[in-house]
Design a protein around this motif. Structure first.
Motif, mmCIF file in Angstrom:
data_model
loop_
_atom_site.group_PDB
_atom_site.id
_atom_site.type_symbol
_atom_site.label_atom_id
_atom_site.label_comp_id
_atom_site.label_asym_id
_atom_site.label_seq_id
_atom_site.Cartn_x
_atom_site.Cartn_y
_atom_site.Cartn_z
ATOM 1 N N SER A 1 0.859 -1.180 0.000
ATOM 2 C CA SER A 1 0.000 0.000 0.000
ATOM 3 C C SER A 1 0.892 1.225 0.000
ATOM 4 N N ASP B 1 -7.315 3.838 3.926
ATOM 5 C CA ASP B 1 -5.954 3.312 4.092
ATOM 6 C C ASP B 1 -5.027 4.246 4.868
ATOM 7 N N TYR B 2 -5.090 5.537 4.503
ATOM 8 C CA TYR B 2 -4.079 6.451 5.020
ATOM 9 C C TYR B 2 -4.253 6.759 6.495
ATOM 10 N N TYR C 1 0.542 3.579 1.663
ATOM 11 C CA TYR C 1 0.507 4.159 3.008
ATOM 12 C C TYR C 1 1.155 3.262 4.063
ATOM 13 N N SER C 2 1.830 2.203 3.624
ATOM 14 C CA SER C 2 2.395 1.264 4.603
ATOM 15 C C SER C 2 3.265 1.963 5.632
ATOM 16 N N GLY D 1 -3.336 -2.287 9.288
ATOM 17 C CA GLY D 1 -2.679 -2.501 8.011
ATOM 18 C C GLY D 1 -2.203 -3.940 7.860
ATOM 19 N N ASN E 1 -5.100 -6.072 7.022
ATOM 20 C CA ASN E 1 -5.458 -5.923 5.605
ATOM 21 C C ASN E 1 -4.521 -6.732 4.728
#
Lengths: 287, 304
Positions: free
Chosen positions: A75, A231-232, A77-78, A239, A242
Motif C-alpha cells: 500500500s 488506508d491512510y 501508506y504502509s 494494516g 489488511n
C-alpha cells in the motif's frame, strides 16, 4: 533466596546440580515460548514468492529484505501506518500522563464532595467488557459525530483511561500527606503542589503508566479497525490485518509485516525492561 | 485518612464549595469528561439500543425481541459453549504452568530471575495480530507446514489444524497455552517473594519436605493471587476475539465462533446493533457475576 528450597548447606554440589536441572527446564520452556517470535523474524528474511505453503526451515536459508519491501509496496501508506500508530500512541500517552495523573492525585489526596461516588463509578467502569461500549461508541463517532478516519476518533476513547486513574490514585495514596500539608502552609496551591512535589515523587509510576499505555495503544486493533476505513488513517495493526487478508499465500512478506508491527515494541521492551516488568506487578497489587 | 482537619471542610459542607472542592473538580475534569462521553454514555446507549431494531433512518422499539432472539438462537448457545470450552482448557492450565514456572524461577538470584521474567514476558509485547499471523503459518495445513512437518517425524499424519472442525478449537487452545504466560508468571513470582521466610524456617525445624512446604505454606498464601489471576483470566477469556477473527473467522462450521466474535459479527457484519448490544449486556452481566464471586471469595480470604 526463598526458604522454600533447601539450601543443602552441607552438600553445596547438590544445590548446584538441582539449580542446573531447574534452569535447563526453564530454558527449554523459554525456547518454546519464544519460538514463534524467532520463527517470525527468521522467516521474514525469505524471498517474497507466492509459496505453496510455509517454510519449515528453522534457520534462514536466504537473507533478503525483499519481503519487507514487498510489505511496504503493498500500500502507498504502509509507512504511514507506522507513523499513525506512533502519533496515536504518543498523544494517548500524553493525555494519560497529564490527566490521569491529575485525577489520580485528586482522588488520592484532595477532599472534595462526591469523591467516593465518582471513584467507585470509575472502578465499576473497569469491569465493563469492551463489547458493551464498542457498538454505541462506533455509532457515536462514525454516525453522529462523523469523525471516522480522524486522529481524534483514534485517540479520544483512551485519552484518559479509568485504569490509569486508578493506578495513579493507588500510588499517590501511599505518599505522606504531611508534605502536602507543609506545602499548603508555605502557601502553595494544589497545582503547585502537584507539579513541584507529587509529580517528581511519582516519576516511576508515571513512566510505567506511559509505557504500558503506549504498548496498549500500539497493539490495539479493535477500535482503530472500526473507525478507519481509509488506508491512510489506519494503524500498523489494521494494516497488517489488511495485508494478511489480501495476500493469503505470501508467507515471508506476512512474517515481515508481523515483524514490522512487533519490532518497535521489542526495541522499547529491551531498552526499558525494568519499567515493563514493574508495570505488570503494579497493576496486580490490590487487584 | 486522618480526620483532624476535616472541621474546616465540615463548616461549609452543605452547599458551598470550598477551594479544595474546586481544585478537586478541576483536576478530575478532563478524566471525567472522557469517562462520561466514552464510557457512561455508551453503556446507557447500549442499554436502550438493546431494546431497538436498528434502522439507518430511525430505530424502532422492539421491547425484548433482541433478548428473545439471543436466547432462542442456536448459534448463541454454540458460541457460549465454545467460549466455555476455550476457557476451561486455557485458564486453569495456564495458571498451573505459570505457578510451576514461577516456583522454578524462585531459587535463583534476582538477576537471573529478571532474565527469565523478560524471556517469558517478551511474547506479551507483540500484538495479537502479529502473533495470530505467525501461528496461522505454524498451523499451515500443507505437509510442509511447520507443525505438520515436525509431527511427521513422529509418524503422525498430516492435520488440517484450523480447517477441520475437529481440531480447530484444539488449535486455538494449544496456541493460547504455548503463546506465553509472562504476565501471570511475573505476578505469581511477586506473590511468592512475598511469602515470609520465617514460615519456611519454622517448617524446616519441623522437618517438612519441599512438597509439604509447597502444599501447606505456599499454596494457601498465594491463594489471593491465584483467585485474582483466575478471575482476570476468565474475564479475558470470555472476551476473546482476536485469534478466532484472524485465524479461523469462527469456522469451520462455527466450531470456533466465540461470544466476542459473535457480537462483533452481529454488529459490524450484519449491522444488527440492537442484537449485538443485547448480547454484549448479557456478557457484561456474566462477567459482573464472576467478579462478584471473586470479591466474595477474596473477602473470606483476607485474614490468614
Amino acid at each position: 533466596m526463598s526458604g522454600l528450597y533447601s539450601q543443602h548447606l552441607n552438600r553445596p554440589w547438590l544445590r548446584t546440580v538441582r539449580n542446573g536441572l531447574i534452569s535447563l527446564v526453564l530454558i527449554a520452556l523459554a525456547v518454546a515460548t519464544l519460538f514463534p517470535i524467532y520463527y517470525m523474524i527468521v522467516s521474514s528474511f525469505g524471498a517474497p514468492v507466492e509459496a505453496g505453503g510455509a517454510s519449515y526451515s528453522l534457520f534462514p536459508t536466504t537473507l533478503t529484505l525483499d519481503s519487507y519491501k514487498f510489505f511496504f509496496d503493498f500500500s502507498p501508506y504502509s509507512a504511514r501506518w507506522l507513523l499513525n500508530s506512533l502519533v496515536v500512541g504518543l498523544v494517548t500517552v500524553l493525555g494519560n500522563v497529564v490527566f490521569a495523573g491529575l485525577a489520580g492525585y485528586a482522588f488520592a489526596k484532595i477532599r472534595f464532595k462526591g469523591k467516593r461516588f465518582l471513584f467507585y463509578a470509575l472502578l465499576c467502569a473497569m469491569m465493563i467488557p469492551y463489547q458493551v461500549t464498542q457498538v454505541p461508541l462506533y455509532m457515536l463517532m462514525v454516525n453522529q459525530l462523523h469523525l471516522s478516519n480522524t486522529y481524534a476518533a483514534l485517540v479520544a476513547p483512551t485519552f484518559v483511561t479509568a485504569y490509569n486513574v486508578f493506578l495513579c490514585k493507588q500510588f499517590m495514596s501511599s505518599l505522606p500527606t504531611e508534605i502536602i500539608e507543609c506545602a499548603k502552609i508555605e502557601g502553595c496551591n494544589q497545582l503547585q503542589i502537584y507539579l513541584k512535589i507529587i509529580m517528581p515523587l511519582s516519576k516511576t509510576v508515571l513512566a510505567v503508566m506511559a509505557i504500558l499505555t503506549f504498548m496498549n495503544s500500539w497493539n490495539n486493533f479493535f477500535w482503530p479497525f472500526l473507525v478507519t476505513s481509509k488506508d491512510y488513517m489506519q494503524t500498523i495493526q489494521v494494516g497488517l490485518k489488511n495485508f494478511k487478508f489480501a495476500n493469503t499465500t505470501y508467507f515471508a512478506p506476512m512474517m515481515a509485516g508481523a515483524t514490522i508491527s512487533a519490532l518497535p515494541m521489542f526495541i522499547l521492551f529491551f531498552s526499558l525492561q525494568k519499567y515493563f516488568l514493574e508495570g505488570v506487578t503494579i497493576g496486580a497489587v490490590k487487584g | 485518612m486522618k480526620g483532624n482537619h476535616s472541621g474546616t471542610v465540615r463548616t461549609g459542607r452543605k452547599w458551598r464549595l470550598t477551594s479544595e472542592d474546586l481544585w478537586g473538580y478541576a483536576f478530575i475534569a478532563v478524566a471525567m469528561i472522557v469517562f462520561c462521553v466514552f464510557t457512561v454514555y455508551p453503556v446507557i446507549s447500549a442499554f436502550f439500543t438493546s431494546f431497538e431494531e436498528y434502522k439507518p433512518l430511525g430505530s424502532t422499539f422492539v421491547a425484548l425481541e433482541n433478548y428473545k432472539t439471543t436466547f432462542t438462537n442456536d448459534l448463541f448457545y454454540k458460541s457460549v459453549w465454545n467460549t466455555l470450552v476455550y476457557t476451561v482448557f486455557t485458564v486453569p492450565l495456564s495458571l498451573c504452568i505459570s505457578f510451576l514456572v514461577a516456583i522454578m524461577i524462585l531459587p535463583f538470584s534476582r538477576k537471573v530471575q529478571s532474565v527469565f521474567k523478560s524471556l517469558y514476558y517478551l511474547p506479551a509485547v507483540a500484538s495479537g495480530v502479529a502473533l495470530s499471523v505467525v501461528w496461522l503459518w505454524i498451523y499451515d495445513p500443507l505437509p510442509t507446514g511447520l507443525l505438520n512437518s515436525l509431527l511427521s517425524v513422529f509418524g503422525i499424519d498430516n492435520v488440517n489444524w484450523l480447517g477441520s472442525s475437529r481440531t480447530a478449537m484444539f488449535s486455538l487452545i494449544l496456541m493460547a497455552l504455548l503463546a506465553g504466560h509472562g504476565t501471570q508468571i511475573i505476578i505469581y513470582l511477586a506473590a511468592l517473594l512475598g511469602v515470609p521466610n520465617s514460615l519456611f524456617e519454622a517448617a524446616d525445624l519441623d522437618g517438612a519436605t519441599f512438597l509439604q512446604k509447597l502444599w501447606y505454606i505456599v499454596i494457601p498464601l498465594v491463594k489471593p493471587t491465584t483467585l485474582f489471576l483466575l478471575v482476570t483470566g476468565i474475564i479475558g477469556s470470555f472476551q476473546v476475539f482476536m485469534n478466532a477473527y484472524m485465524m479461523t473467522g469462527g469456522g469451520p462450521d462455527n466450531a470456533t465462533t466465540m461470544v466476542g466474535l459473535l457480537i462483533f459479527n452481529n454488529a459490524f457484519k450484519y449491522s444488527d446493533y440492537g442484537l449485538a448490544c443485547a448480547q454484549a449486556l448479557v456478557l457484561a452481566v456474566v462477567i459482573a457475576a464472576v467478579s462478584l464471586l471473586q470479591f466474595k471469595l477474596m473477602g473470606e480470604d483476607v485474614e490468614y
